[in-house]
Design a protein around this motif. Structure first.
Motif, PDB file in Angstrom:
ATOM      1  N   HIS A 119      56.702  23.635  11.486  1.00 37.77           N
ATOM      2  CA  HIS A 119      58.032  23.793  10.888  1.00 37.77           C
ATOM      3  C   HIS A 119      57.992  24.696   9.657  1.00 37.77           C
ATOM      4  O   HIS A 119      57.238  24.435   8.708  1.00 37.77           O
ATOM      5  CB  HIS A 119      58.604  22.424  10.499  1.00 37.77           C
ATOM      6  CG  HIS A 119      58.846  21.563  11.706  1.00 37.77           C
ATOM      7  ND1 HIS A 119      60.073  21.486  12.334  1.00 37.77           N
ATOM      8  CD2 HIS A 119      58.012  20.776  12.423  1.00 37.77           C
ATOM      9  CE1 HIS A 119      59.977  20.667  13.376  1.00 37.77           C
ATOM     10  NE2 HIS A 119      58.741  20.229  13.458  1.00 37.77           N
ATOM     11  N   ASP A 120      58.810  25.742   9.703  1.00 39.23           N
ATOM     12  CA  ASP A 120      58.991  26.646   8.560  1.00 39.23           C
ATOM     13  C   ASP A 120      57.711  27.419   8.216  1.00 39.23           C
ATOM     14  O   ASP A 120      56.665  27.237   8.843  1.00 39.23           O
ATOM     15  CB  ASP A 120      59.578  25.878   7.359  1.00 39.23           C
ATOM     16  CG  ASP A 120      61.115  25.765   7.498  1.00 39.23           C
ATOM     17  OD1 ASP A 120      61.683  26.460   8.361  1.00 39.23           O
ATOM     18  OD2 ASP A 120      61.720  24.990   6.738  1.00 39.23           O
ATOM     19  N   PRO A 121      57.795  28.302   7.217  1.00 37.92           N
ATOM     20  CA  PRO A 121      56.656  29.219   7.027  1.00 37.92           C
ATOM     21  C   PRO A 121      55.420  28.600   6.389  1.00 37.92           C
ATOM     22  O   PRO A 121      54.324  29.138   6.562  1.00 37.92           O
ATOM     23  CB  PRO A 121      57.233  30.310   6.110  1.00 37.92           C
ATOM     24  CG  PRO A 121      58.455  29.772   5.518  1.00 37.92           C
ATOM     25  CD  PRO A 121      58.963  28.684   6.405  1.00 37.92           C
ATOM     26  N   GLN A 122      55.554  27.499   5.670  1.00 39.93           N
ATOM     27  CA  GLN A 122      54.390  27.020   4.899  1.00 39.93           C
ATOM     28  C   GLN A 122      53.139  26.832   5.766  1.00 39.93           C
ATOM     29  O   GLN A 122      52.054  27.266   5.388  1.00 39.93           O
ATOM     30  CB  GLN A 122      54.725  25.709   4.159  1.00 39.93           C
ATOM     31  CG  GLN A 122      55.836  25.815   3.120  1.00 39.93           C
ATOM     32  CD  GLN A 122      57.212  25.564   3.707  1.00 39.93           C
ATOM     33  OE1 GLN A 122      57.409  25.661   4.913  1.00 39.93           O
ATOM     34  NE2 GLN A 122      58.178  25.253   2.862  1.00 39.93           N
ATOM     35  N   PRO A 123      53.238  26.145   6.935  1.00 39.22           N
ATOM     36  CA  PRO A 123      52.031  25.973   7.761  1.00 39.22           C
ATOM     37  C   PRO A 123      51.905  27.007   8.888  1.00 39.22           C
ATOM     38  O   PRO A 123      51.141  26.801   9.838  1.00 39.22           O
ATOM     39  CB  PRO A 123      52.241  24.575   8.380  1.00 39.22           C
ATOM     40  CG  PRO A 123      53.678  24.204   8.152  1.00 39.22           C
ATOM     41  CD  PRO A 123      54.354  25.317   7.450  1.00 39.22           C
ATOM     42  N   LEU A 124      52.615  28.118   8.768  1.00 38.22           N
ATOM     43  CA  LEU A 124      52.714  29.078   9.878  1.00 38.22           C
ATOM     44  C   LEU A 124      51.355  29.600  10.346  1.00 38.22           C
ATOM     45  O   LEU A 124      51.121  29.764  11.546  1.00 38.22           O
ATOM     46  CB  LEU A 124      53.596  30.262   9.437  1.00 38.22           C
ATOM     47  CG  LEU A 124      53.802  31.377  10.436  1.00 38.22           C
ATOM     48  CD1 LEU A 124      54.622  30.911  11.631  1.00 38.22           C
ATOM     49  CD2 LEU A 124      54.495  32.568   9.777  1.00 38.22           C
ATOM     50  N   SER A 125      50.447  29.869   9.395  1.00 32.86           N
ATOM     51  CA  SER A 125      49.210  30.540   9.825  1.00 32.86           C
ATOM     52  C   SER A 125      48.111  29.558  10.237  1.00 32.86           C
ATOM     53  O   SER A 125      46.985  29.975  10.525  1.00 32.86           O
ATOM     54  CB  SER A 125      48.722  31.520   8.750  1.00 32.86           C
ATOM     55  OG  SER A 125      48.014  30.862   7.746  1.00 32.86           O
ATOM     56  N   LEU A 126      48.432  28.261  10.345  1.00 30.08           N
ATOM     57  CA  LEU A 126      47.453  27.306  10.905  1.00 30.08           C
ATOM     58  C   LEU A 126      46.977  27.772  12.272  1.00 30.08           C
ATOM     59  O   LEU A 126      45.825  27.573  12.654  1.00 30.08           O
ATOM     60  CB  LEU A 126      48.103  25.924  11.075  1.00 30.08           C
ATOM     61  CG  LEU A 126      48.351  25.061   9.836  1.00 30.08           C
ATOM     62  CD1 LEU A 126      49.074  23.787  10.236  1.00 30.08           C
ATOM     63  CD2 LEU A 126      47.030  24.731   9.161  1.00 30.08           C
ATOM     64  N   ILE A 127      47.894  28.370  13.015  1.00 33.17           N
ATOM     65  CA  ILE A 127      47.612  28.757  14.404  1.00 33.17           C
ATOM     66  C   ILE A 127      46.384  29.663  14.521  1.00 33.17           C
ATOM     67  O   ILE A 127      45.691  29.660  15.536  1.00 33.17           O
ATOM     68  CB  ILE A 127      48.858  29.428  15.052  1.00 33.17           C
ATOM     69  CG1 ILE A 127      48.689  29.524  16.565  1.00 33.17           C
ATOM     70  CG2 ILE A 127      49.172  30.775  14.422  1.00 33.17           C
ATOM     71  CD1 ILE A 127      49.962  29.895  17.316  1.00 33.17           C
ATOM     72  N   GLU A 128      46.102  30.415  13.460  1.00 32.40           N
ATOM     73  CA  GLU A 128      44.969  31.340  13.487  1.00 32.40           C
ATOM     74  C   GLU A 128      43.638  30.623  13.676  1.00 32.40           C
ATOM     75  O   GLU A 128      42.667  31.230  14.083  1.00 32.40           O
ATOM     76  CB  GLU A 128      44.877  32.040  12.129  1.00 32.40           C
ATOM     77  CG  GLU A 128      45.872  33.127  11.921  1.00 32.40           C
ATOM     78  CD  GLU A 128      45.204  34.224  11.120  1.00 32.40           C
ATOM     79  OE1 GLU A 128      45.148  35.329  11.652  1.00 32.40           O
ATOM     80  OE2 GLU A 128      44.722  33.937  10.010  1.00 32.40           O
ATOM     81  N   HIS A 129      43.596  29.339  13.317  1.00 30.17           N
ATOM     82  CA  HIS A 129      42.301  28.662  13.231  1.00 30.17           C
ATOM     83  C   HIS A 129      42.031  27.712  14.386  1.00 30.17           C
ATOM     84  O   HIS A 129      41.164  26.856  14.287  1.00 30.17           O
ATOM     85  CB  HIS A 129      42.205  27.938  11.882  1.00 30.17           C
ATOM     86  CG  HIS A 129      42.513  28.848  10.744  1.00 30.17           C
ATOM     87  ND1 HIS A 129      41.663  29.858  10.371  1.00 30.17           N
ATOM     88  CD2 HIS A 129      43.618  28.966   9.953  1.00 30.17           C
ATOM     89  CE1 HIS A 129      42.208  30.536   9.380  1.00 30.17           C
ATOM     90  NE2 HIS A 129      43.391  30.013   9.113  1.00 30.17           N
ATOM     91  N   TYR A 130      42.821  27.819  15.443  1.00 26.58           N
ATOM     92  CA  TYR A 130      42.598  26.962  16.615  1.00 26.58           C
ATOM     93  C   TYR A 130      42.458  27.808  17.859  1.00 26.58           C
ATOM     94  O   TYR A 130      43.082  28.867  17.979  1.00 26.58           O
ATOM     95  CB  TYR A 130      43.774  25.991  16.784  1.00 26.58           C
ATOM     96  CG  TYR A 130      43.817  24.936  15.715  1.00 26.58           C
ATOM     97  CD1 TYR A 130      43.038  23.787  15.828  1.00 26.58           C
ATOM     98  CD2 TYR A 130      44.605  25.100  14.590  1.00 26.58           C
ATOM     99  CE1 TYR A 130      43.061  22.828  14.832  1.00 26.58           C
ATOM    100  CE2 TYR A 130      44.640  24.140  13.588  1.00 26.58           C
ATOM    101  CZ  TYR A 130      43.862  22.999  13.720  1.00 26.58           C
ATOM    102  OH  TYR A 130      43.880  22.055  12.745  1.00 26.58           O
TER     103      TYR A 130
END
Ligand code: UDP
Length: 410
Positions: A119-130
Motif C-alpha cells: 500500500h502506497d509508496p513507503q514500502p514500494l521497493s520491497l519487491i526488489e528483494h524477493y
C-alpha cells in the motif's frame, strides 16, 4: 464483523455471492504491507478489510514497515510529489528510501505468502528483494491526477515489477507496464468511527473536549495536511459567520507516517478561540460524535485520493461540502447529496446556504446515506479484491496449461 452482518444493507444474494467467491480462495495466504496502523484512510480501510476477509476464510495478514523519522520525511516528500508538488529526490534520499525497504524486506518474510499487496509508496521497493514467485499488487491510494514527473520516473522502476496496480479512479491511470484496476475505497458501518451512537453518547464525547453545542457545528475531520486546506476552511467559516453564527471544529490526529502534521497543526493554533476549536487527538468516538452532531461537514481538500471522511460523514446523513477534486467527485453529486466547491468563497456560500436551510440539510443527508449504502460499503471493496485475486489464479492456470502443452509437444 462478518459479511453476513451486511445483509440488511446489501441483501442476502450479495452476501452469498461474496462468501462463495471467498470460499474459492480460502487456501490463499495474503499479506498487506503499509506504513501505519492508524491515522489516515489506508489504516482505516485495512483494519476493517483484513478482519472481514479473515472472517470469510481468507488468511489475510497486515504488516507495517518500520522506518526512522528521516525515512518518513522522505516518503512524505514522495507523497507530496505524487500529488503534484514540485521538487526532486536527491541521491541521499533515494538511498535512504531503498535502504529502509531493504532492511524491512529482510525481516518481513513475505515470500511465504500467495499474494502480496503493498500500500502506497513507503514500502514500494520491497519487491526488489524477493524472488518474483507470486503476484504482487501495488495499491496506491494517493491522488495521481498530476504526479511530479521526476519522482514518477524514479518510482517507475519499482512499479513496473508489479503484477497489478490498483488506484482509486480511472483519472489516476498512468502509463506503466502492469495492468491497472480501479477500486473506489469503502467504509465499514460497524467500526468505532461509524457505529450508531445515542444522543447522550454524542453529547458526552463533545463535552469531554469542551465543544460547545449552543450554536450549529461545522466541522472538518482530517489529518493536519496542507492538501486538506484547513486554513481555507477557517477562512470560509469566518466569511459565513458574518451571516450565520456557528462553531467550527477542526479535528485531526497525527499519523506516524506523516511528519508534517504537527507543524500544520501548530501553524493554526493562534487562531483558536471559543468558537474555533482545533483538536489534535486520536479518538474514533470523537470523530463519530462530531460528524453526527455537525450541521455541516466540510472536506475542502485541494487534492484527495478518495476522502473516506466524506464517506463516513455521508453515511451518518450529514450534508458534506467537499473540494471538487479526486475521489470526492465520485462521492458527492453536486446539489443532490452534498455540494462540490472550488474555492473559499464557494465554500462559505454553501455553508451559509445549508446552515439557513434545515430541510435541505435533511434531504441531502438522506441522499448521502443512500449513496454510501449503494456504492461505498466495505463488502463491495472486498468483492473487487476477491475478483482480482481470483484473476491471478486464472493467469497461473493458463501458464501451467501452456507449460504442460509445450512439454507434451516436445
Ligand atoms: N481520522 C481519524 N481521526 C482523525 C482524523 C481522521 O480517525 O482525527 C480517520 C478518518 O475517520 C478516516 C481516515 O482517518 O477514516 C482519513 O481518511 P481519508 O481518506 O479521508 O484521508 P487520508 O488521511 O487517508 O488522506
Amino acid at each position: 464483523m462478518r459479511v453476513q452482518d451486511y445483509e440488511r444493507f446489501i441483501g442476502a444474494e450479495a452476501v452469498d455471492r461474496i462468501l462463495g467467491k471467498a470460499q474459492k480462495l480460502s487456501d490463499k495466504h495474503i499479506v498487506n504491507v503499509s506504513s501505519t496502523y492508524y491515522g489516515g484512510g489506508v489504516a482505516s480501510k485495512l483494519s476493517s478489510l483484513t478482519l472481514l476477509m479473515n472472517e470469510a476464510g481468507l488468511k489475510t495478514g497486515w504488516r507495517i514497515i518500520q522506518g526512522n523519522p528521516d525515512f518518513f520525511n522522505v516518503t512524505k516528500g514522495i507523497h507530496n510529489m505524487l500529488q503534484g508538488a514540485t521538487g526532486q529526490l536527491d541521491d541521499k534520499q533515494k538511498r535512504l528510501f531503498e535502504q529502509v525497504n531493504f532492511e524491512n524486506a529482510k525481516r518481513k518474510h513475505l515470500q511465504h505468502h500467495d499474494i502480496v499487496v503493498i500500500h502506497d509508496p513507503q514500502p514500494l521497493s520491497l519487491i526488489e528483494h524477493y524472488e518474483h514467485r507470486v503476484p504482487w499488487v501495488w495499491r496506491c491510494h494517493i491522488d495521481l491526477t498530476s504526479p511530479n514527473p521526476h519522482v514518477w520516473q524514479y518510482l517507475r522502476k519499482f512499479i513496473d515489477r508489479y503484477d497489478a496496480v490498483v488506484v482509486s479512479i480511472p483519472q489516476y491511470a498512468q502509463s506503466i507496464h502492469p495492468p491497472q484496476f480501479f477500486h473506489l475505497p469503502a467504509t465499514d458501518p460497524f467500526s468505532l468511527i461509524n457505529q450508531e451512537l445515542s444522543d447522550a453518547e454524542i453529547d458526552e464525547a463533545l463535552e469531554e473536549y469542551n465543544i460547545p453545542t449552543d450554536l450549529p457545528i461545522v466541522t472538518q475531520v482530517s489529518r493536519f495536511d496542507k492538501w486538506k486546506d484547513p486554513q481555507g476552511v477557517i477562512d470560509a467559516w469566518r466569511m459565513t459567520r458574518k451571516k450565520v453564527d456557528c462553531t467550527l471544529v477542526l479535528l485531526g490526529s497525527a499519523a506516524t507516517d506523516d511528519p508534517e502534521g504537527e507543524a500544520v497543526y501548530q501553524s493554526l493554533l493562534d487562531q483558536q478561540d471559543e468558537r474555533l476549536l482545533i483538536i489534535n487527538r486520536e479518538d474514533s468516538i470523537l470523530v463519530n460524535a462530531v460528524q453526527r452532531k455537525a450541521a455541516v461537514v466540510i472536506q475542502k481538500s485541494i487534492r484527495e485520493g478518495f476522502g473516506l471522511t466524506v464517506t463516513e460523514a455521508m453515511w451518518k446523513g450529514a450534508p458534506v461540502i467537499g473540494g471538487n477534486v479526486g475521489g470526492i467527485r465520485y462521492q458527492i453529486e453536486d446539489g443532490v447529496n452534498g455540494f462540490l466547491v472550488s474555492n473559499v468563497e464557494e465554500t462559505a456560500e454553501r455553508m451559509q446556504e445549508l446552515l439557513q436551510d434545515e430541510d435541505k440539510r435533511r434531504q441531502m443527508g438522506v441522499e448521502a446515506r443512500e449513496t454510501v449504502k449503494r456504492k461505498f460499503l466495505m463488502t463491495r471493496l472486498m468483492e473487487q479484491y476477491l475478483d482480482l485475486f481470483a484473476s491471478f489464479d486464472i493467469c497461473v492456470k493458463v501458464r501451467e496449461d501452456r507449460t504442460l502443452e509445450k512439454a507434451m509437444l516436445e
